[in-house]
Design a protein around this motif. Structure first.
Motif, PDB file in Angstrom:
ATOM      1  N   TYR A   1       0.523  -1.313   0.108  1.00 46.70           N
ATOM      2  CA  TYR A   1      -0.129  -0.218  -0.374  1.00 46.70           C
ATOM      3  C   TYR A   1       0.465   1.557  -0.084  1.00 46.70           C
ATOM      4  N   PHE A   2       1.721   1.260   0.689  1.00 47.05           N
ATOM      5  CA  PHE A   2       2.749   2.635   0.888  1.00 47.05           C
ATOM      6  C   PHE A   2       4.190   2.950  -0.151  1.00 47.05           C
ATOM      7  N   PHE A   3       4.633   1.536  -0.669  1.00 47.25           N
ATOM      8  CA  PHE A   3       5.377   1.956  -1.785  1.00 47.25           C
ATOM      9  C   PHE A   3       5.626   0.701  -2.891  1.00 47.25           C
ATOM     10  N   HIS A   4       3.829   1.112  -3.275  1.00 53.30           N
ATOM     11  CA  HIS A   4       3.306   0.405  -4.574  1.00 53.30           C
ATOM     12  C   HIS A   4       4.748   1.101  -5.629  1.00 53.30           C
ATOM     13  N   ASP A   5       5.054   2.350  -5.713  1.00 54.07           N
ATOM     14  CA  ASP A   5       5.316   2.891  -6.590  1.00 54.07           C
ATOM     15  C   ASP A   5       7.075   1.948  -6.827  1.00 54.07           C
ATOM     16  N   LYS A   6       7.508   1.891  -5.744  1.00 49.23           N
ATOM     17  CA  LYS A   6       8.547   1.743  -5.299  1.00 49.23           C
ATOM     18  C   LYS A   6       8.770   0.190  -6.031  1.00 49.23           C
TER      19      LYS A   6
END
Length: 75
Positions: free
Chosen positions: A24-29
């Motif tokens: 959820y918090f690091f989906h872009d990474k």
């Protein structure tokens, strides 16, 4: 069911919650997951075939290491 089964279910639930929070918090990474060298992707006009073999092997190794660490500390 015994007490060990309950501990196992709780442990699996905690791992799933932590994984969900990470996604959820690091989906872009985490975009590299599924796009590693060795993952098979075939995309044509009307169809797609995707077989993430390298990602699955990496995930399996990670889970194996985590289980060994868990068993070492919990005993």
């Amino acid at each position: 069911m015994d007490q060990n089964a309950g501990k196992l279910i709780i442990s699996i639930g905690c791992i799933l919650v932590i994984g969900g929070i990470a996604v959820y918090f690091f989906h872009d990474k985490l975009g590299w997951i599924g796009r590693l060298p060795g993952d098979i992707r075939i995309e044509k006009e009307n169809s797609r075939f995707y077989f993430p073999i390298t990602s699955v092997i990496l995930f399996t190794i990670l889970v194996n290491v985590l289980m060994r660490v868990y068993r070492y500390f919990v005993g």
